[in-house]
Write a protein that holds these residues in place. Structure first.
Motif, mmCIF file in Angstrom:
data_model
loop_
_atom_site.group_PDB
_atom_site.id
_atom_site.type_symbol
_atom_site.label_atom_id
_atom_site.label_comp_id
_atom_site.label_asym_id
_atom_site.label_seq_id
_atom_site.Cartn_x
_atom_site.Cartn_y
_atom_site.Cartn_z
ATOM 1 N N UNK A 128 -12.711 -7.314 -2.599
ATOM 2 C CA UNK A 128 -12.600 -8.314 -2.085
ATOM 3 C C UNK A 128 -11.080 -8.236 -0.651
ATOM 4 N N UNK A 129 -11.652 -9.103 0.550
ATOM 5 C CA UNK A 129 -10.377 -9.519 1.107
ATOM 6 C C UNK A 129 -10.377 -8.696 2.453
ATOM 7 N N UNK A 130 -11.169 -6.181 1.950
ATOM 8 C CA UNK A 130 -11.824 -5.993 2.882
ATOM 9 C C UNK A 130 -9.945 -5.444 3.586
ATOM 10 N N UNK A 131 -8.748 -5.191 2.896
ATOM 11 C CA UNK A 131 -7.885 -4.711 3.269
ATOM 12 C C UNK A 131 -7.954 -3.269 3.446
ATOM 13 N N UNK A 132 -7.738 -2.331 4.401
ATOM 14 C CA UNK A 132 -7.886 -1.281 4.750
ATOM 15 C C UNK A 132 -6.252 -0.558 5.196
ATOM 16 N N UNK A 133 -6.243 0.989 4.655
ATOM 17 C CA UNK A 133 -5.172 1.926 4.997
ATOM 18 C C UNK A 133 -5.198 2.825 5.004
ATOM 19 N N UNK A 134 -4.661 3.905 5.215
ATOM 20 C CA UNK A 134 -4.821 5.735 5.612
ATOM 21 C C UNK A 134 -3.858 5.840 4.921
ATOM 22 N N UNK A 135 -3.564 6.980 4.175
ATOM 23 C CA UNK A 135 -3.038 7.855 3.548
ATOM 24 C C UNK A 135 -3.071 9.617 3.417
ATOM 25 N N UNK A 150 1.062 -0.906 -0.217
ATOM 26 C CA UNK A 150 -0.177 0.069 0.326
ATOM 27 C C UNK A 150 1.022 1.523 0.442
ATOM 28 N N UNK A 151 0.380 2.670 -0.226
ATOM 29 C CA UNK A 151 1.256 3.893 -0.601
ATOM 30 C C UNK A 151 1.906 4.012 0.945
ATOM 31 N N UNK A 152 2.501 4.813 1.048
ATOM 32 C CA UNK A 152 3.050 5.741 2.815
ATOM 33 C C UNK A 152 2.047 6.511 3.301
ATOM 34 N N UNK A 153 2.192 6.747 4.429
ATOM 35 C CA UNK A 153 0.680 7.785 4.536
ATOM 36 C C UNK A 153 1.327 8.835 4.445
ATOM 37 N N UNK A 154 1.915 9.456 3.583
ATOM 38 C CA UNK A 154 2.307 10.631 2.574
ATOM 39 C C UNK A 154 2.055 10.488 1.315
ATOM 40 N N UNK A 155 1.265 10.666 0.403
ATOM 41 C CA UNK A 155 1.507 10.448 -1.375
ATOM 42 C C UNK A 155 1.033 11.689 -1.635
ATOM 43 N N UNK A 156 2.907 12.133 -2.788
ATOM 44 C CA UNK A 156 2.969 12.608 -2.990
ATOM 45 C C UNK A 156 2.713 12.777 -4.630
ATOM 46 N N UNK A 205 -5.747 16.598 2.147
ATOM 47 C CA UNK A 205 -6.726 15.775 2.484
ATOM 48 C C UNK A 205 -6.422 14.834 2.814
ATOM 49 N N UNK A 206 -7.227 13.940 4.699
ATOM 50 C CA UNK A 206 -6.413 12.853 4.564
ATOM 51 C C UNK A 206 -7.723 11.226 3.952
#
Length: 411
Positions: free
Chosen positions: A400-407, A313-319, A392-393
């Motif tokens: 499927x799978x329901x994998x979650x992340x925040x960036x 998944x992308x890092x928390x800060x995406x440029x 914006x966060x």
């Protein structure tokens, strides 16, 4: 003086009919009968005319579309002459909308204590349970008469053209089994603006999606609508979503104009344990859930089953303008299948005056679905790419799978 006479009938025949299809009987013509206990009756010569049904005979097995032949025996248990004939209706118990067939018993002029036997012919024009029901012309029915009957469906095959009750011709040309389908959402339904987005329909582990490719041809003089009630797949549940990404959509609800040919799909969630004996049924009686024509469906010999082997998944800060998620998906089943995935996203922040989304609502990314056909035992990498608004966060998850992340997207 009590002028009652106790009489036992001689040679009364079968009261219960079992109409289960001529094919498969031991080389007979389908007219084998079975005896039941002989009915008895009392004649009351002081009473008015009274007609009692003593027995109904018929074939042991009759196939869908055959003619049912038998005899009805009745007796006058009153002391006066019977005036007028009597009727029995042959009623399709599975559908109240089906017209009953009438059997007339020639009882007019029947003397006290006299029996009459009458031959009948009715058509086994719908499969399922039927019953003989007497009219008010009969005073009583003997306890030995069992009126429930059954008719086995006709056997069809894929590639065969079958006329539905509406007059539309239907041909099943192909069938596949899939773990999931993608289908379109209407604008505004978990979408932003007028974007067309897709959702994923999955099955639980003990079910699989059966997708039937069907061609419909309307040779009638008026428009017809395909109804799911025309079809029966036992032990299954009908899936209403359309099969996006295939040729055509779910055919149910499709309006077919006169002279038009339409190809679409019928989709069912079916238990994997029932696959070897699965049939696709066509129902010709309105309101009935019993198939009049059954088409055996080929067992797939295996099913696809997808698991998430790894995810980047992308890092928390995406440029930049894009954020990419790479999923490694393994097909641990024993058959190839089409894997489909979508992005869902939300933000905890209010959208502002001109934005079209609401805070803390999961929306579906319009760039999906992301698809890949994966052979049994192999792994494929699927990249999901999105373009989040900056500063914006965002919370993201996969289906499927329901994998979650925040960036947070930053400039």
């Amino acid at each position: 003086m009590d002028r009652r006479t106790y009489i036992g009938t001689i040679g009364s025949s079968m009261a219960a009919l079992s109409l289960a299809g001529c094919s498969g009987s031991d080389g007979g013509d389908g007219n084998e009968s079975t005896s039941t206990p002989e009915p008895t009756y009392e004649v009351d010569q002081e009473a008015p005319a009274r007609l009692k049904l003593l027995s109904v005979s018929g074939p042991k097995e009759v196939a869908f579309g055959d003619t049912i032949k038998g005899d009805v025996t009745a007796v006058n248990v009153g002391g006066e002459l019977i005036s007028g004939d009597a009727t029995i209706e042959f009623v399709h118990s599975e559908s109240g909308a089906t017209e009953p067939q009438t059997v007339t018993v020639n009882a007019d002029g029947l003397k006290s204590g006299e029996e009459v036997s009458h031959s009948y012919r009715v058509d086994a024009n719908y499969a399922g349970a039927w019953a003989f029901e007497t009219s008010s012309d009969f005073y009583a029915v003997d306890d030995t008469v069992t009126s429930t009957v059954s008719v086995l469906p006709k056997q069809g095959s894929t590639g065969e053209t079958i006329e539905l009750a509406s007059g539309v011709q239907a041909t099943v040309s192909d069938m596949t089994y899939e773990q999931m389908i993608a289908y379109e959402l209407s604008p505004g339904e978990r979408t932003i603006g007028d974007n067309t987005a897709h959702a994923i329909r999955e099955t639980v582990s003990d079910n699989i999606l059966l997708i039937l490719s069907v061609t419909f041809e309307n040779g009638t003089g008026e428009a017809k609508t395909v109804s799911k009630d025309d079809f029966v797949v036992p032990e299954s549940s009908f899936v209403s979503e359309s099969a996006a990404g295939r040729d055509g959509t779910n055919a149910v609800g499709e309006n077919i104009n006169p002279g038009q040919t339409y190809s679409g799909h019928l989709i069912y969630a079916v238990p994997k344990a029932q696959i070897d004996d699965l049939t696709f049924g066509i129902n010709l009686a309105e309101g009935s859930a019993v198939a009049d024509i059954e088409i055996p469906l080929q067992s797939p010999g295996g099913f696809p089953e997808f698991e998430l082997a790894n995810i980047d998944v992308p890092p928390e800060d995406v440029t930049g303008d894009e954020a990419t998620v790479a999923m490694e998906v393994e097909n641990v089943g024993d058959s190839a299948g089409m894997f489909k995935s979508i992005f869902e996203f939300k933000t905890p922040e209010e959208s502002g005056l001109f934005a079209s989304y609401s805070a803390d609502t999961w929306y579906i990314d319009a760039d999906g679905p992301f698809t890949q056909r994966i052979p049994a035992g192999e792994t494929r990498t699927i990249e999901l790419v999105t373009e989040p608004d900056s500063d914006r966060r965002w919370d993201y998850r996969t289906t499927p799978f329901g994998a979650e992340w925040t960036f947070e997207a930053v400039e």
